[in-house]
Design a protein around this motif. Structure first.
Motif, PDB file in Angstrom:
ATOM      1  N   ALA A  30       2.409   9.493   3.960  1.00  0.00           N
ATOM      2  CA  ALA A  30       2.080   8.333   5.077  1.00  0.00           C
ATOM      3  C   ALA A  30       0.823   8.634   5.904  1.00  0.00           C
ATOM      4  N   HIS A  33      -2.580   9.125   3.805  1.00  0.00           N
ATOM      5  CA  HIS A  33      -3.008   7.856   3.354  1.00  0.00           C
ATOM      6  C   HIS A  33      -3.454   6.911   4.407  1.00  0.00           C
ATOM      7  N   GLN A  34      -2.922   6.922   5.766  1.00  0.00           N
ATOM      8  CA  GLN A  34      -3.172   6.192   6.704  1.00  0.00           C
ATOM      9  C   GLN A  34      -4.256   6.581   7.486  1.00  0.00           C
ATOM     10  N   TYR A  91      -1.863   4.759  14.415  1.00  0.00           N
ATOM     11  CA  TYR A  91      -0.693   4.717  13.460  1.00  0.00           C
ATOM     12  C   TYR A  91       0.550   4.884  14.287  1.00  0.00           C
ATOM     13  N   ASP A 111       0.052  -0.562   3.926  1.00  0.00           N
ATOM     14  CA  ASP A 111       0.153  -0.164   5.022  1.00  0.00           C
ATOM     15  C   ASP A 111       1.979  -0.102   5.090  1.00  0.00           C
ATOM     16  N   ASP A 113       3.833   0.085   3.100  1.00  0.00           N
ATOM     17  CA  ASP A 113       4.487   1.014   2.127  1.00  0.00           C
ATOM     18  C   ASP A 113       4.404   2.412   2.862  1.00  0.00           C
ATOM     19  N   ASP A 114       3.390   2.739   3.411  1.00  0.00           N
ATOM     20  CA  ASP A 114       3.101   3.862   4.315  1.00  0.00           C
ATOM     21  C   ASP A 114       4.123   4.106   5.530  1.00  0.00           C
ATOM     22  N   LYS A 117       7.418   4.786   4.351  1.00  0.00           N
ATOM     23  CA  LYS A 117       7.727   6.433   4.263  1.00  0.00           C
ATOM     24  C   LYS A 117       7.507   7.213   5.816  1.00  0.00           C
ATOM     25  N   GLY A 118       6.750   6.828   6.458  1.00  0.00           N
ATOM     26  CA  GLY A 118       6.501   7.323   7.597  1.00  0.00           C
ATOM     27  C   GLY A 118       7.641   7.461   8.717  1.00  0.00           C
TER      28      GLY A 118
END
Length: 271
Positions: A30, A33-34, A91, A111, A113-114, A117-118
């Protein structure tokens, strides 16, 4: 001997119970990706295939990971430090906003989805917490510049809000995506056996790997892409277009991209 100066992200995870590997790796994925998305949004001139985050080391005790963002050497070191600071604020700020029960304004599916996960590893623990820091290292040692911390209750609240916003996105008849990569699969210059021109089809993996029809909402966007199609010297199928588009759906499935703006054009790497 002069000590190298650099900035990095420190992720500290404190958990009561063992963490599932999938949840742990999801936190790293995450952030990676972010960070890439942050550069595309705020510093597109710095984006290339090397703009990623690398794990320098994972230390004992609490799970403490030092993550090194690789930023192309085009800017001064101070600017790199400020970029890492700004990313951690952005973030971490999104997680805290969700953790306080606040929805994100016009979130992208990627965003959500990340962020899911985060926070999953912390949400699944009985009394966990995570701290994300921007750290600068120089001759005087390490200095924390920005620190964002969230706990299990906030992570669980964040997941509830993310789930709600995901459902809202799925219920929309269309979705607006901004500055996402679109690659042509078929251009309207291709001739069929009957001599008629076919329609344009393109792939945006952010939405689906299936080629969808292309429609233009902006004459300027159409002209820029048509230039590459008919007049440009480069191969259209070796180009990537960063576009803003509306994703039209039918029965909940994407069927077309309605392009309103072309932000950038890049050469695609060889497969």
């Amino acid at each position: 001997m002069e000590v190298e100066s650099y900035s990095f992200i420190e992720l500290t995870i404190d958990l009561e119970r063992p963490v599932e590997l999938y949840d742990l790796m999801g936190m790293f994925v995450a952030i990676g990706h972010q960070f890439e998305q942050y550069l595309r949004d705020e510093h597109p001139n710095l984006v290339d295939e090397t703009s990623k985050i690398y794990v320098r080391q994972i230390r004992a005790g609490s799970i403490i990971a030092d993550l090194i963002p690789f930023i192309p050497p085009l800017i001064e070191n101070l600017d790199r430090v400020l970029i890492v600071d700004d990313f951690v604020r952005r973030y971490g700020g999104l997680i805290l906003k969700l953790g306080h029960g606040q929805k994100l304004p016009e979130p992208r599916k990627s965003d959500l989805d990340d962020l899911m996960k985060g926070v999953a590893a912390i949400a699944n623990d009985s009394n966990g917490s995570a701290t994300l820091k921007s750290v600068q290292y120089d001759k005087d040692g390490e200095k924390t510049r920005v620190a964002i911390k969230f706990d299990t209750k906030q992570a669980q609240q964040a997941i509830r809000v993310i789930d709600e916003q995901r459902k809202e996105l799925e219920a929309k008849a269309f979705q607006v995506v901004e500055n996402q990569l679109l690659v042509f699969w078929q251009s309207n210059l291709k001739q069929t056996d009957t001599g008629k021109r076919t329609g344009e089809l393109a792939i945006m993996e952010y939405i689906t790997k299936k080629p969808l029809a292309v429609v233009y909402d902006s004459e300027l966007a159409e002209q820029r892409i048509k230039h590459e199609t008919s007049e440009g010297s480069r191969n259209l199928y070796r180009l990537g277009f960063y576009v803003t588009a509306r994703v039209e759906t039918l029965n909940g499935r994407p069927v077309a991209y309605r392009i309103s703006e072309v932000h950038d054009i890049i050469e695609l790497p060889d497969e």
